[in-house]
Design a protein around this motif. Structure first.
Motif, mmCIF file in Angstrom:
data_model
loop_
_atom_site.group_PDB
_atom_site.id
_atom_site.type_symbol
_atom_site.label_atom_id
_atom_site.label_comp_id
_atom_site.label_asym_id
_atom_site.label_seq_id
_atom_site.Cartn_x
_atom_site.Cartn_y
_atom_site.Cartn_z
ATOM 1 N N ALA A 1 0.824 -1.208 0.000
ATOM 2 C CA ALA A 1 0.000 0.000 0.000
ATOM 3 C C ALA A 1 0.862 1.263 0.000
ATOM 4 O O ALA A 1 0.546 2.235 -0.693
ATOM 5 C CB ALA A 1 -0.946 -0.001 1.197
ATOM 6 N N LEU A 2 1.955 1.266 0.763
ATOM 7 C CA LEU A 2 2.864 2.426 0.764
ATOM 8 C C LEU A 2 3.478 2.634 -0.613
ATOM 9 O O LEU A 2 3.575 3.769 -1.094
ATOM 10 C CB LEU A 2 3.960 2.264 1.812
ATOM 11 N N ASN A 3 3.872 1.552 -1.264
ATOM 12 C CA ASN A 3 4.450 1.673 -2.605
ATOM 13 C C ASN A 3 3.425 2.191 -3.609
ATOM 14 O O ASN A 3 3.755 3.009 -4.472
ATOM 15 C CB ASN A 3 5.033 0.336 -3.063
ATOM 16 N N LYS A 4 2.161 1.757 -3.487
ATOM 17 C CA LYS A 4 1.109 2.280 -4.367
ATOM 18 C C LYS A 4 0.899 3.764 -4.109
ATOM 19 O O LYS A 4 0.700 4.541 -5.033
ATOM 20 C CB LYS A 4 -0.196 1.520 -4.152
ATOM 21 N N MET A 5 0.943 4.142 -2.837
ATOM 22 C CA MET A 5 0.780 5.550 -2.477
ATOM 23 C C MET A 5 1.891 6.388 -3.095
ATOM 24 O O MET A 5 1.655 7.445 -3.669
ATOM 25 C CB MET A 5 0.779 5.689 -0.955
ATOM 26 N N LEU A 6 3.131 5.922 -2.977
ATOM 27 C CA LEU A 6 4.265 6.646 -3.555
ATOM 28 C C LEU A 6 4.110 6.778 -5.066
ATOM 29 O O LEU A 6 4.372 7.840 -5.631
ATOM 30 C CB LEU A 6 5.581 5.961 -3.199
ATOM 31 N N GLY A 7 3.682 5.707 -5.719
ATOM 32 C CA GLY A 7 3.460 5.757 -7.162
ATOM 33 C C GLY A 7 2.379 6.757 -7.528
ATOM 34 O O GLY A 7 2.519 7.502 -8.504
ATOM 35 N N ALA A 8 1.307 6.785 -6.749
ATOM 36 C CA ALA A 8 0.221 7.732 -7.016
ATOM 37 C C ALA A 8 0.708 9.165 -6.869
ATOM 38 O O ALA A 8 0.385 10.030 -7.695
ATOM 39 C CB ALA A 8 -0.955 7.465 -6.069
ATOM 40 N N ARG B 1 -7.210 10.620 -3.499
ATOM 41 C CA ARG B 1 -7.581 9.800 -2.338
ATOM 42 C C ARG B 1 -6.679 10.066 -1.133
ATOM 43 O O ARG B 1 -6.695 9.315 -0.172
ATOM 44 C CB ARG B 1 -7.543 8.332 -2.721
ATOM 45 N N LEU B 2 -5.905 11.132 -1.210
ATOM 46 C CA LEU B 2 -4.982 11.471 -0.127
ATOM 47 C C LEU B 2 -5.367 12.804 0.491
ATOM 48 O O LEU B 2 -5.778 13.721 -0.211
ATOM 49 C CB LEU B 2 -3.551 11.579 -0.665
ATOM 50 N N LEU B 3 -5.196 12.911 1.794
ATOM 51 C CA LEU B 3 -5.307 14.205 2.459
ATOM 52 C C LEU B 3 -3.917 14.802 2.522
ATOM 53 O O LEU B 3 -2.919 14.074 2.674
ATOM 54 C CB LEU B 3 -5.862 14.043 3.871
ATOM 55 N N ALA B 4 -3.830 16.100 2.423
ATOM 56 C CA ALA B 4 -2.544 16.794 2.464
ATOM 57 C C ALA B 4 -2.593 17.878 3.531
ATOM 58 O O ALA B 4 -3.574 18.613 3.636
ATOM 59 C CB ALA B 4 -2.225 17.407 1.102
ATOM 60 N N PHE B 5 -1.518 17.953 4.304
ATOM 61 C CA PHE B 5 -1.384 18.965 5.348
ATOM 62 C C PHE B 5 -0.059 19.688 5.169
ATOM 63 O O PHE B 5 0.948 19.065 4.816
ATOM 64 C CB PHE B 5 -1.405 18.318 6.740
ATOM 65 N N ASP B 6 -0.059 21.004 5.424
ATOM 66 C CA ASP B 6 1.200 21.745 5.385
ATOM 67 C C ASP B 6 1.931 21.565 6.717
ATOM 68 O O ASP B 6 1.459 20.856 7.619
ATOM 69 C CB ASP B 6 0.981 23.213 5.022
ATOM 70 N N ARG B 7 3.079 22.192 6.857
ATOM 71 C CA ARG B 7 3.916 22.033 8.051
ATOM 72 C C ARG B 7 3.238 22.551 9.321
ATOM 73 O O ARG B 7 3.604 22.164 10.425
ATOM 74 C CB ARG B 7 5.262 22.725 7.869
ATOM 75 N N GLN B 8 2.251 23.419 9.179
ATOM 76 C CA GLN B 8 1.539 23.942 10.339
ATOM 77 C C GLN B 8 0.322 23.079 10.696
ATOM 78 O O GLN B 8 -0.377 23.357 11.656
ATOM 79 C CB GLN B 8 1.078 25.391 10.092
ATOM 80 N N GLY B 9 0.067 22.047 9.902
ATOM 81 C CA GLY B 9 -1.061 21.165 10.152
ATOM 82 C C GLY B 9 -2.349 21.618 9.513
ATOM 83 O O GLY B 9 -3.413 21.074 9.796
ATOM 84 N N ASP B 10 -2.275 22.586 8.597
ATOM 85 C CA ASP B 10 -3.456 23.066 7.896
ATOM 86 C C ASP B 10 -3.746 22.139 6.709
ATOM 87 O O ASP B 10 -2.835 21.790 5.946
ATOM 88 C CB ASP B 10 -3.269 24.486 7.399
ATOM 89 N N LEU B 11 -5.008 21.792 6.557
ATOM 90 C CA LEU B 11 -5.432 20.949 5.446
ATOM 91 C C LEU B 11 -5.279 21.728 4.148
ATOM 92 O O LEU B 11 -5.693 22.892 4.062
ATOM 93 C CB LEU B 11 -6.889 20.525 5.644
ATOM 94 N N LEU B 12 -4.685 21.096 3.148
ATOM 95 C CA LEU B 12 -4.477 21.734 1.848
ATOM 96 C C LEU B 12 -5.498 21.191 0.856
ATOM 97 O O LEU B 12 -5.960 20.051 0.970
ATOM 98 C CB LEU B 12 -3.072 21.432 1.323
ATOM 99 N N SER B 13 -5.811 21.997 -0.142
ATOM 100 C CA SER B 13 -6.659 21.505 -1.231
ATOM 101 C C SER B 13 -5.817 21.514 -2.499
ATOM 102 O O SER B 13 -4.888 22.302 -2.652
ATOM 103 C CB SER B 13 -7.903 22.380 -1.392
ATOM 104 N N TYR B 14 -6.155 20.618 -3.398
ATOM 105 C CA TYR B 14 -5.414 20.499 -4.656
ATOM 106 C C TYR B 14 -6.004 21.443 -5.686
ATOM 107 O O TYR B 14 -7.204 21.581 -5.804
ATOM 108 C CB TYR B 14 -5.458 19.074 -5.182
#
Length: 128
Positions: free
Chosen positions: A99-106, A114-127
């Motif tokens: 699963a980690l390898n699939k995530m890295l490939g994605a 299908r991933l959530l993204a957070f900046d260094r301050q912990g704020d949710l980012l949008s794509y």
């Protein structure tokens, strides 16, 4: 469930019917080399470290960021997804590695819906 914070993600994962493993990838944002002149600068996320954690191993974003800082690898964005267990058991090491390898490939292919993204301050980012 709408997730707006890291702590809400932890709660959502903890209340799932099957145990969850969190898959975490820390990435740096590098400028795209072939951006058109005059266009808005865009970045490519390049994974620099990844780890899996059980929900109970995490409590706050600040503590996770501090743990990551001790690894000595700079990062800009934390990408997260979950991996569900089965029959009340967490996914095993082989399932987690796959699963980690699939995530890295994605991430490398820019398929991060299908991933959530957070900046260094912990704020949710949008794509964009």
């Amino acid at each position: 469930m709408n997730i707006a914070t890291f702590e809400e993600l932890l709660i959502a994962a903890a209340v799932q019917p099957q145990p969850q493993r969190l898959l975490l990838t820390f990435a740096v944002a590098e400028p795209e080399p072939d951006a058109a002149p005059g266009s808005s600068p865009r970045s490519t996320l390049v994974p620099v470290m990844c780890v899996d954690k059980q929900v109970g191993e995490l409590d706050t974003f600040a503590n996770l960021a501090e743990e990551a800082q001790h690894m000595g690898q700079p990062w800009d964005v934390l990408l997260i997804t979950t991996l569900s267990g089965k029959d009340g058991r967490l996914p095993d090491a082989q399932q987690t590695d796959v699963a980690l390898n699939k995530m890295l490939g994605a991430i490398q292919q820019g398929q991060m819906d299908r991933l959530l993204a957070f900046d260094r301050q912990g704020d949710l980012l949008s794509y964009a």
